[in-house]
Design a protein around this motif. Structure first.
Motif, PDB file in Angstrom:
ATOM      1  N   SER A 241       0.811  -1.780   0.463  1.00 38.21           N
ATOM      2  CA  SER A 241      -0.071   0.053  -0.225  1.00 38.21           C
ATOM      3  C   SER A 241       0.850   1.547  -0.125  1.00 38.21           C
ATOM      4  CB  SER A 241      -1.269  -0.201   1.471  1.00 38.21           C
ATOM      5  OG  SER A 241      -0.547   0.024   2.217  1.00 38.21           O
ATOM      6  N   ARG A 242       2.737   1.104   0.281  1.00 37.35           N
ATOM      7  CA  ARG A 242       2.791   2.368   0.263  1.00 37.35           C
ATOM      8  C   ARG A 242       3.604   2.643  -1.245  1.00 37.35           C
ATOM      9  NH1 ARG A 242       6.999   1.838   3.942  1.00 37.35           N
ATOM     10  NH2 ARG A 242       8.003   3.594   2.886  1.00 37.35           N
ATOM     11  N   HIS A 243       3.420   4.251  -1.241  1.00 38.28           N
ATOM     12  CA  HIS A 243       3.356   4.761  -2.470  1.00 38.28           C
ATOM     13  C   HIS A 243       4.533   4.804  -3.104  1.00 38.28           C
ATOM     14  CE1 HIS A 243      -0.877   6.627  -2.618  1.00 38.28           C
ATOM     15  NE2 HIS A 243      -0.628   6.050  -1.366  1.00 38.28           N
ATOM     16  N   ILE A 244       4.906   5.577  -4.700  1.00 37.36           N
ATOM     17  CA  ILE A 244       6.264   5.642  -4.965  1.00 37.36           C
ATOM     18  C   ILE A 244       5.570   6.218  -6.767  1.00 37.36           C
ATOM     19  CG2 ILE A 244       6.542   2.945  -5.113  1.00 37.36           C
ATOM     20  CD1 ILE A 244       6.267   2.486  -8.573  1.00 37.36           C
ATOM     21  N   VAL A 245       6.389   7.114  -7.089  1.00 35.80           N
ATOM     22  CA  VAL A 245       6.428   8.177  -8.392  1.00 35.80           C
ATOM     23  C   VAL A 245       5.483   7.777  -9.205  1.00 35.80           C
ATOM     24  CG1 VAL A 245       7.392  10.098 -10.032  1.00 35.80           C
ATOM     25  CG2 VAL A 245       8.030   9.456  -7.069  1.00 35.80           C
ATOM     26  N   THR A 246       4.621   8.683  -9.865  1.00 34.81           N
ATOM     27  CA  THR A 246       3.483   7.657 -10.538  1.00 34.81           C
ATOM     28  C   THR A 246       4.357   7.592 -11.765  1.00 34.81           C
ATOM     29  OG1 THR A 246       1.950   9.148  -9.979  1.00 34.81           O
ATOM     30  CG2 THR A 246       2.074   8.028 -12.093  1.00 34.81           C
ATOM     31  N   GLN A 247       4.829   6.173 -12.162  1.00 38.72           N
ATOM     32  CA  GLN A 247       5.511   5.970 -13.613  1.00 38.72           C
ATOM     33  C   GLN A 247       6.975   5.486 -13.649  1.00 38.72           C
ATOM     34  OE1 GLN A 247       4.442   8.616 -17.010  1.00 38.72           O
ATOM     35  NE2 GLN A 247       2.398   8.647 -17.042  1.00 38.72           N
ATOM     36  N   GLY A 248       7.539   5.956 -11.625  1.00 41.18           N
ATOM     37  CA  GLY A 248       7.843   4.767 -11.820  1.00 41.18           C
ATOM     38  C   GLY A 248       9.047   3.662 -12.219  1.00 41.18           C
ATOM     39  N   LEU A 249       7.879   2.868 -11.625  1.00 38.70           N
ATOM     40  CA  LEU A 249       8.627   1.168 -11.726  1.00 38.70           C
ATOM     41  C   LEU A 249       8.218   1.451 -13.174  1.00 38.70           C
ATOM     42  CD1 LEU A 249       6.860  -1.098  -9.398  1.00 38.70           C
ATOM     43  CD2 LEU A 249       8.888  -0.280  -9.988  1.00 38.70           C
ATOM     44  N   LEU A 250       7.514   1.425 -14.614  1.00 37.71           N
ATOM     45  CA  LEU A 250       7.478   2.091 -16.137  1.00 37.71           C
ATOM     46  C   LEU A 250       8.402   2.566 -16.610  1.00 37.71           C
ATOM     47  CD1 LEU A 250       3.974   2.632 -16.234  1.00 37.71           C
ATOM     48  CD2 LEU A 250       4.240   0.723 -17.297  1.00 37.71           C
ATOM     49  N   THR A 251       8.890   3.620 -15.496  1.00 42.05           N
ATOM     50  CA  THR A 251      10.343   4.054 -16.424  1.00 42.05           C
ATOM     51  C   THR A 251      11.101   2.817 -15.950  1.00 42.05           C
ATOM     52  OG1 THR A 251       9.578   6.437 -16.079  1.00 42.05           O
ATOM     53  CG2 THR A 251      12.087   5.751 -16.082  1.00 42.05           C
ATOM     54  N   LEU A 252      11.667   2.653 -15.145  1.00 48.61           N
ATOM     55  CA  LEU A 252      12.853   1.127 -14.748  1.00 48.61           C
ATOM     56  C   LEU A 252      12.272   0.460 -15.899  1.00 48.61           C
ATOM     57  CD1 LEU A 252      13.103   1.460 -10.464  1.00 48.61           C
ATOM     58  CD2 LEU A 252      14.123   2.882 -12.344  1.00 48.61           C
ATOM     59  N   VAL A 253      11.228   0.040 -15.961  1.00 51.68           N
ATOM     60  CA  VAL A 253      10.924  -1.466 -17.175  1.00 51.68           C
ATOM     61  C   VAL A 253      11.407  -1.803 -18.404  1.00 51.68           C
ATOM     62  CG1 VAL A 253       9.871  -2.808 -17.949  1.00 51.68           C
ATOM     63  CG2 VAL A 253       9.591  -2.733 -14.460  1.00 51.68           C
ATOM     64  N   VAL A 326      18.250  -0.344 -10.128  1.00 50.45           N
ATOM     65  CA  VAL A 326      17.851   0.293  -9.666  1.00 50.45           C
ATOM     66  C   VAL A 326      16.519   0.406  -8.681  1.00 50.45           C
ATOM     67  CG1 VAL A 326      16.784   3.080  -9.824  1.00 50.45           C
ATOM     68  CG2 VAL A 326      18.488   1.808 -11.810  1.00 50.45           C
ATOM     69  N   THR A 327      17.093   0.991  -7.503  1.00 48.62           N
ATOM     70  CA  THR A 327      15.844   0.779  -5.955  1.00 48.62           C
ATOM     71  C   THR A 327      15.294   2.444  -5.835  1.00 48.62           C
ATOM     72  OG1 THR A 327      17.620  -0.452  -5.151  1.00 48.62           O
ATOM     73  CG2 THR A 327      15.440   0.381  -3.704  1.00 48.62           C
ATOM     74  N   ILE A 328      13.955   2.234  -5.749  1.00 45.54           N
ATOM     75  CA  ILE A 328      13.845   3.748  -6.017  1.00 45.54           C
ATOM     76  C   ILE A 328      12.853   3.093  -3.795  1.00 45.54           C
ATOM     77  CG2 ILE A 328      12.889   4.198  -8.362  1.00 45.54           C
ATOM     78  CD1 ILE A 328      10.162   3.232  -8.197  1.00 45.54           C
ATOM     79  N   PRO A 329      12.606   4.561  -3.645  1.00 46.83           N
ATOM     80  CA  PRO A 329      12.063   4.606  -1.663  1.00 46.83           C
ATOM     81  C   PRO A 329      10.919   4.636  -1.923  1.00 46.83           C
ATOM     82  CG  PRO A 329      13.593   7.043  -2.150  1.00 46.83           C
ATOM     83  CD  PRO A 329      13.551   5.650  -3.590  1.00 46.83           C
ATOM     84  N   LEU A 330      10.129   4.040  -1.046  1.00 46.01           N
ATOM     85  CA  LEU A 330       8.722   3.989  -1.061  1.00 46.01           C
ATOM     86  C   LEU A 330       8.524   4.726  -0.122  1.00 46.01           C
ATOM     87  CD1 LEU A 330       7.819   0.084   0.086  1.00 46.01           C
ATOM     88  CD2 LEU A 330       7.551   1.182  -2.328  1.00 46.01           C
ATOM     89  N   ILE A 331       7.472   5.993  -0.355  1.00 41.94           N
ATOM     90  CA  ILE A 331       6.745   7.312  -0.211  1.00 41.94           C
ATOM     91  C   ILE A 331       5.794   6.811   1.063  1.00 41.94           C
ATOM     92  CG2 ILE A 331       6.119   9.676  -0.392  1.00 41.94           C
ATOM     93  CD1 ILE A 331       7.592   9.603  -2.932  1.00 41.94           C
TER      94      ILE A 331
END
Length: 331
Positions: A241-253, A326-331
């Motif tokens: 349920s934690r958040h990430i920047v919108t399209q963050g995972l899409l960008t990395l993939v 690449v690891t992106i933080p959970l917000i």
């Protein structure tokens, strides 16, 4: 001039009058110098009314002044009002008592009047300065937030056409090879772009929401590359349920697919997993030949900037001869 007294003013004047009375009482003889009591009380009242008239106008005029200049104006006004009033009182009392007061008496009386005036009016001035500072700070914060929002929207809007062009390239390559799967691809693409449109105004989204879209996006590429592409999705990430920047995972993939070779000789493997630091996207490191690689470096740098605008948490990038992560933080 309209005189308005609230409860605080009444108690202040009562305390002031009592103090003046005590200062002008001879406790040995019990004699009270009523002429001085009345003169000082009336003069204090005159000073209070003068300050009530002058200081609000000073604060209104000082809207764009610095704090130092505002305080300087307050000191000058207070000194002038206090000195003029004290001199008038001394002249009147000198005339009533038919005696001459020396310059020292005038100076000491003026100092006492100034100190009393500063004591009773400085609280109001400090309150006004603090209110003005808070208003100014609020305006700066609102401006800063507006600028950050504009910058963030600009960065986010750069991603959408970038993503669209890459998807159309995939579709154009798949149509002559497998028309039936091209239809399935269009259905998946519509799901991905519907997600982009529905979340266009959102700065962040739940990780579980974007994982579903990433899964659809990877399925699209799986239809194109077949066994040359494999991927793993963390089951816990699908319900996070934690958040990430919108399209963050899409960008990395998208970056992993765009910048790395995906062939029978070099199959591409992508893993998305939750870690203590956030959500990590790793892929086998097999970059394409540079002469065929047309990249602006937009994706990753864009993602870094968007995170910088939202949180002090930073992206983590690790790389060796076998993999890139690449690891992106959970917000």
């Amino acid at each position: 001039m309209k005189i308005q007294l609230n409860r605080t003013d009444i108690w202040t004047w009562l305390a002031t009058s009592l103090l003046i009375l005590l200062l002008n009482t001879n406790f040995k003889t019990g004699v009270i110098r009523w002429d001085w009591v009345i003169s000082i009380t009336l003069s204090a009242f005159v000073i209070g009314q003068a300050q009530s008239f002058l200081i609000p106008r000073l604060m209104q005029k000082a809207t764009n002044w610095t704090v130092q200049k505002t305080i300087g104006g307050y000191v000058v006004i207070t000194a002038i009002v206090s000195i003029i009033t004290s001199v008038v009182v001394m002249v009147i009392m000198q005339w009533r008592e038919e005696k001459t007061y020396g310059i020292g008496s005038y100076v000491s009386t003026s100092m006492i009047y100034m100190l009393m005036t500063f004591a009773f009016t400085s609280v109001y001035v400090i309150e006004q300065i603090i209110n003005r500072w808070q208003t100014s700070l609020l305006k700066e914060q609102q401006l800063s937030q507006a600028l950050l929002k504009a910058e963030y929207d600009t960065l986010k809007n750069q991603v959408n056409p970038h993503f669209l062009f890459n998807s159309l390239n995939i579709l154009s390559a798949l149509i002559p090879e497998d028309p039936q799967n091209a239809v399935n691809l269009v259905e998946r693409l519509s799901k991905v772009f519907r997600y982009n449109l529905q979340n266009n105004e959102k700065v962040t989204v739940e990780l579980s929401t974007e994982i579903k879209i990433v899964e659809a996006y990877l399925f699209i590429h799986k239809m194109r590359f077949g066994d040359n592409l494999s991927y793993e999705l963390d089951e816990q990430a699908k319900i996070a349920s934690r958040h990430i920047v919108t399209q963050g995972l899409l960008t990395l993939v998208e970056n992993a697919l765009k910048h790395n070779e995906c062939s029978s000789e070099k199959p591409l493997h992508i893993v998305i997993k939750l870690t203590d630091a956030g959500v990590a996207v790793s892929n086998s490191f097999q970059p394409k030949n540079k002469q065929f690689l047309e990249s602006t470096g937009l994706g990753l740098s864009n993602l870094k900037k968007r995170y910088e605008l939202l949180t002090p948490l930073k992206l983590s990038i690790s790389q060796n001869a076998d993999f890139f992560e690449v690891t992106i933080p959970l917000i």
